[in-house]
Design a protein around this motif. Structure first.
Motif, PDB file in Angstrom:
ATOM      1  N   ARG A 131      12.404   0.254  -3.477  1.00 25.63           N
ATOM      2  CA  ARG A 131      11.733   0.230  -2.173  1.00 25.63           C
ATOM      3  C   ARG A 131      10.693  -0.871  -2.044  1.00 25.63           C
ATOM      4  NH1 ARG A 131      10.172   4.642  -4.920  1.00 25.63           N
ATOM      5  NH2 ARG A 131       7.980   5.043  -5.387  1.00 25.63           N
ATOM      6  N   PHE A 132      10.309  -1.495  -3.139  1.00 25.68           N
ATOM      7  CA  PHE A 132       9.339  -2.583  -3.057  1.00 25.68           C
ATOM      8  C   PHE A 132       9.982  -3.876  -2.553  1.00 25.68           C
ATOM      9  CE2 PHE A 132      11.212  -2.510  -7.256  1.00 25.68           C
ATOM     10  CZ  PHE A 132      11.507  -3.837  -7.508  1.00 25.68           C
ATOM     11  N   VAL A 133      11.302  -3.941  -2.569  1.00 22.88           N
ATOM     12  CA  VAL A 133      11.997  -5.162  -2.155  1.00 22.88           C
ATOM     13  C   VAL A 133      11.919  -5.293  -0.630  1.00 22.88           C
ATOM     14  CG1 VAL A 133      14.229  -6.344  -2.107  1.00 22.88           C
ATOM     15  CG2 VAL A 133      13.546  -5.024  -4.130  1.00 22.88           C
ATOM     16  N   PHE A 154       0.784  -1.227   0.000  1.00 24.14           N
ATOM     17  CA  PHE A 154       0.000   0.000   0.000  1.00 24.14           C
ATOM     18  C   PHE A 154       0.818   1.280   0.000  1.00 24.14           C
ATOM     19  CE2 PHE A 154      -3.706  -2.492   1.511  1.00 24.14           C
ATOM     20  CZ  PHE A 154      -4.542  -2.104   0.486  1.00 24.14           C
ATOM     21  N   ASP A 155       1.983   1.234   0.621  1.00 20.05           N
ATOM     22  CA  ASP A 155       2.708   2.501   0.768  1.00 20.05           C
ATOM     23  C   ASP A 155       3.690   2.727  -0.375  1.00 20.05           C
ATOM     24  OD1 ASP A 155       4.535   0.574   1.333  1.00 20.05           O
ATOM     25  OD2 ASP A 155       5.340   1.532   3.126  1.00 20.05           O
ATOM     26  N   LEU A 156       3.536   1.974  -1.453  1.00 17.52           N
ATOM     27  CA  LEU A 156       4.518   2.029  -2.537  1.00 17.52           C
ATOM     28  C   LEU A 156       4.697   3.440  -3.084  1.00 17.52           C
ATOM     29  CD1 LEU A 156       6.379   0.229  -4.201  1.00 17.52           C
ATOM     30  CD2 LEU A 156       4.532  -0.073  -5.829  1.00 17.52           C
ATOM     31  N   PHE A 157       3.595   4.162  -3.179  1.00 18.07           N
ATOM     32  CA  PHE A 157       3.701   5.490  -3.756  1.00 18.07           C
ATOM     33  C   PHE A 157       3.567   6.589  -2.707  1.00 18.07           C
ATOM     34  CE2 PHE A 157       2.639   2.763  -7.346  1.00 18.07           C
ATOM     35  CZ  PHE A 157       3.697   3.095  -8.174  1.00 18.07           C
ATOM     36  N   VAL A 178      21.552  -9.363  15.387  1.00 18.80           N
ATOM     37  CA  VAL A 178      20.797  -8.409  16.205  1.00 18.80           C
ATOM     38  C   VAL A 178      20.144  -7.395  15.276  1.00 18.80           C
ATOM     39  CG1 VAL A 178      20.940  -6.619  17.979  1.00 18.80           C
ATOM     40  CG2 VAL A 178      22.333  -8.688  18.163  1.00 18.80           C
ATOM     41  N   TYR A 179      18.840  -7.254  15.423  1.00 21.54           N
ATOM     42  CA  TYR A 179      18.118  -6.315  14.574  1.00 21.54           C
ATOM     43  C   TYR A 179      18.489  -4.882  14.937  1.00 21.54           C
ATOM     44  CZ  TYR A 179      14.285  -3.565  12.696  1.00 21.54           C
ATOM     45  OH  TYR A 179      13.554  -2.605  12.042  1.00 21.54           O
ATOM     46  N   ILE A 180      18.847  -4.085  13.964  1.00 24.08           N
ATOM     47  CA  ILE A 180      19.225  -2.696  14.213  1.00 24.08           C
ATOM     48  C   ILE A 180      18.148  -1.723  13.752  1.00 24.08           C
ATOM     49  CG2 ILE A 180      20.978  -0.902  13.840  1.00 24.08           C
ATOM     50  CD1 ILE A 180      22.118  -3.251  15.351  1.00 24.08           C
ATOM     51  N   THR A 181      17.783  -1.761  12.505  1.00 25.76           N
ATOM     52  CA  THR A 181      16.811  -0.785  12.016  1.00 25.76           C
ATOM     53  C   THR A 181      16.305  -1.139  10.632  1.00 25.76           C
ATOM     54  OG1 THR A 181      16.486   1.542  11.425  1.00 25.76           O
ATOM     55  CG2 THR A 181      18.664   0.646  11.031  1.00 25.76           C
ATOM     56  N   GLU A 182      15.171  -0.541  10.291  1.00 30.14           N
ATOM     57  CA  GLU A 182      14.652  -0.683   8.939  1.00 30.14           C
ATOM     58  C   GLU A 182      14.895   0.621   8.174  1.00 30.14           C
ATOM     59  OE1 GLU A 182      10.832  -3.124   8.261  1.00 30.14           O
ATOM     60  OE2 GLU A 182      10.288  -1.125   7.568  1.00 30.14           O
ATOM     61  N   ASP A 183      15.521   1.588   8.835  1.00 35.26           N
ATOM     62  CA  ASP A 183      15.650   2.919   8.239  1.00 35.26           C
ATOM     63  C   ASP A 183      17.027   3.206   7.671  1.00 35.26           C
ATOM     64  OD1 ASP A 183      13.049   3.462   8.896  1.00 35.26           O
ATOM     65  OD2 ASP A 183      13.578   4.194  10.896  1.00 35.26           O
ATOM     66  N   GLY A 238      12.191   2.517   2.179  1.00 35.94           N
ATOM     67  CA  GLY A 238      12.545   1.127   1.937  1.00 35.94           C
ATOM     68  C   GLY A 238      12.193   0.259   3.136  1.00 35.94           C
ATOM     69  N   HIS A 239      12.269  -1.055   2.949  1.00 38.40           N
ATOM     70  CA  HIS A 239      11.876  -1.967   4.028  1.00 38.40           C
ATOM     71  C   HIS A 239      12.893  -3.065   4.235  1.00 38.40           C
ATOM     72  CE1 HIS A 239       7.908  -0.204   4.511  1.00 38.40           C
ATOM     73  NE2 HIS A 239       7.894  -0.086   3.199  1.00 38.40           N
TER      74      HIS A 239
END
Ligand SMILES: Nc1ncnc2c1ncn2[C@@H]1O[C@H](COP(=O)(O)OP(=O)(O)O)[C@@H](O)[C@H]1O
Ligand SMILES: [Mg+2]
Length: 636
Positions: free
Chosen positions: A317-319, A285-288, A303-308, A294-295
């Motif tokens: 960004r769709f990947v 949904f947030d593609l546009f 260890v998870y750091i960030t998605e940003d 990005g995701h």
């Protein structure tokens, strides 16, 4: 808690939350399983957050024990509890996070849900986060203690209207050293979730990829781990089944579709990292959305750091997926990520790899690639504009509609099919394929059997403004500048006769220009028209017609006035040069009609629609009048 603070306070849900809950409760969605996936994903996020914050602030872990997610059913109380030892929420966070919709994707989802006839399938397709728990529960309690604080709070809601918050009693917070406990009071028809077998099935289906142990309380009161809790991307490719990739993708992306492309590899050498990326098969949904976010999740040694961290450029960004680095420092701050040279290298290498993987798919499995292009081509094309380094790669991936074929065409297809003397790649940008196919600017190309690419994405108007070429062949708009089909193929029969010598083109042009004044920069004889009388084109420099049109919709005016090209072989144009009109008001009207027609053919409205209609009708009526009497049946 300050002393003036009331013991319990009520809050209303944000309007969108109420709407979402209302829509959700109303729609009969049969696959309610996803609620558990959403709650486990939140619990896992909370553990990730704590682990990350504890890197710089180890006291946060306190003596709250290991990071774990525990699920317990209580048949007597008809309740299901999902607890985690993650970051937890303080009072304000409970209000902010469980009373509003934070995700831009969810907001877009609500508006889609509102319009959709079959809202239920949309819920399944996209998930709705925490609120999905109201599909199975008529009352929910969230008891939470933020890591590093003493107070615990309880949030309560029955899903309609709003929620209450109060300090949790000693009993309520008894077994909660840190983190969050979500207690669901199950609806009548959701009692099956009290059975461990059901819970285990759902966890294995949707949450096997979760990196923290998920433990289920058994009949004898013991806890048994039900998930794998290993990072799929660290395992050898040969050991992983397609179904595992799929589950991992769906869990990571919160999606329900199949991944259209899976890219899994480990880079070793100067930098070591594992990559697991997926191209979805449907548009999120947030593609546009304006953030073009990005995701890709960045992990450092699991260890998870960030998605940003913007691990891929915006046009990818769709990947979805994960990059897990072995070299970055664990305590890297999110702010430092922007300028980290190692990350820059990873970004570059992975972007290139992703594009070459897409190219491989395009040649090996064109049908699968076509699906990706259909969903994300308009996003990938942003890269042609933005990323000079990968421009050629992206041009090679691009697929276009064309006048030739029902199939989408690559530039390579186009070049291979060019006429022997043809030196340019022709295209036309516009709003829709049908409109473009009817555009008179195609006429001469069509008469010569020259293929023209038809570009209809808004982004096409932008990247084509770069004056690019492919394999040495310039891309050339049929809506801009001069066209010269060269001596390529001679015109086919059916092309209009050249203007008879009687028409003095110079005089004709001067006449029309005299009427239209500076609304056009130039009037000239066209060599792109066959059947139509006139068209508007942009000058050779500056933006193409379609770009001008798009920008003018946003109240930007760019580029000069258009050029009016006339077909000197057309009867209407010839008429203008005829002596009988020379001194009559018809002359000006004919010129105006010519101009308005050309605008209409580009999908614009006449400058003055009322005047246009009046002028046109004057000529139509005059044309009808002599014949009206003659054809009227006798006796009427
Ligand atoms: N178990 C939990 N621990 C800590 N915070 C939570 C938990 N569950 C939900 N939250 C908070 O509530 C927010 C909303 O959750 P959700 O509706 O699932 O959306 P999302 O997870 O996409 O942000 C989360 O972003 C998080 O801040
Ligand atoms: Mg969530």
């Amino acid at each position: 808690m300050s002393e003036t603070e009331p013991v319990q306070q009520s809050y209303a849900f944000q309007a969108e939350v109420s709407e979402l809950l209302h829509l959700m409760v109303r729609s009969v969605y049969s696959e309610t399983d996803i609620f558990l996936r959403e709650l486990i994903s939140n619990a896992s996020d909370a553990c990730d957050k704590l682990r990350y914050e504890a890197i710089s602030n180890p006291e946060l872990m306190g003596d709250g024990g290991r990071l774990v997610i525990q699920i317990a059913a209580d048949a007597a109380a008809n309740s299901l509890t999902i607890a985690d030892t993650g970051i937890g929420m303080d009072r304000q966070e409970l209000i902010d996070n469980l009373g509003t919709i934070a995700r831009s994707g969810t907001r877009a989802f609500v508006s889609r849900l509102r319009e959709a006839k079959d809202g239920a399938s949309l819920i399944g397709q996209f998930g709705v986060g925490f609120y999905s728990a109201f599909m199975v529960a008529n009352k929910i309690e969230v008891i939470s203690r933020r890591a590093g604080t003493k107070e615990a709070w309880i949030w309560r809601s029955s899903g309609s209207g709003g929620f209450e918050i109060a300090p949790a009693s000693a009993a309520e917070a008894a077994d909660l050293v840190r983190g969050t406990k979500v207690v669901l009071h199950l609806k009548e028809d959701a009692r099956r979730y009290l059975e461990n077998q059901q819970i285990e099935r759902v966890v294995r289906t949707y949450s096997d990829h979760i990196l923290f142990p998920i433990e289920l309380k058994t009949a004898d009161g013991k806890l048994a781990q039900v998930n794998e809790a290993s990072a799929l991307w660290q395992r050898a490719k040969s050991e992983i089944k397609p179904a595992e990739y799929k589950t991992c993708y769906q869990g990571l992306a919160g999606a329900f579709d199949e991944p259209a492309l899976t890219l899994h590899y480990k880079a070793e050498g100067r930098l070591s990292y594992a990559v697991l990326l997926f191209a979805p098969s449907t548009r999120p949904f947030d593609l546009f959305g304006p953030e073009r976010k990005g995701h890709i999740k960045l992990y450092v040694r699991r260890v998870y750091i960030t998605e940003d961290a913007q691990l891929l450029p915006p046009y990818l960004r769709f990947v979805r997926g994960v990059i897990d680095s072995e070299d970055l420092p664990l305590n890297i701050s999110r702010e430092m990520l922007q300028n980290n040279p190692q990350l820059a290298q990873i970004r570059k290498a992975v972007s290139g790899r992703m594009l070459s993987e897409l190219a491989t798919l395009a040649s090996k499995d064109p049908a699968a690639f076509a699906k990706i292009w259909e969903a994300f081509g308009s996003v990938l094309k942003e890269g042609i504009y933005e990323d000079p380094e990968r421009r050629d790669q992206l041009l090679g991936l691009a697929r276009f509609a064309s006048t030739k074929d029902a199939e989408m065409r690559s530039l390579q297809d186009y070049v291979a099919a060019m006429k022997p003397a043809q030196s340019e790649i022709y295209y036309l940008v516009g709003e829709s394929i049908d409109r473009l196919k009817a555009n008179p600017k195609l006429e001469a190309a069509r008469a010569r059997d020259i293929e023209v690419l038809l570009l209809t994405d808004p982004v096409d108007a932008f990247w084509t403004s770069l004056a690019l070429s492919y394999e040495g062949k310039p891309l050339k708009s049929l809506s801009q500048g001069d066209v010269d089909f060269g001596e390529s193929t001679p015109a086919k029969a059916g092309e209009a006769e050249p203007a008879p010598a009687a028409v003095d083109t110079a005089v004709l042009i001067a006449t029309i220009k005299g009427v239209l004044g500076d609304r056009v920069s130039e009037v000239r004889a066209s060599n792109r028209l066959v059947d139509s009388a006139a068209c508007l084109v942009a000058s050779g420099q500056g933006p193409d017609r379609e770009l001008q049109r798009l920008l003018s919709l946003q109240k930007h005016s760019v580029g000069g006035k258009p050029i009016l090209e006339i077909n000197t072989g057309h009867l209407l144009v010839k008429g203008i040069s005829e002596a009988k009109f020379a001194a009559s008001p018809d002359l000006a009207d004919l010129c105006e009609l010519l101009f308005d027609q050309a605008r209409i053919l580009d999908g614009e409205v006449p400058e003055d629609p009322a005047l246009f209609t009046k002028r046109m009708n004057r000529f139509v009526v005059r044309g009808l009048t002599p014949s009206v009497g003659a054809t009227r049946p006798s006796g009427s």
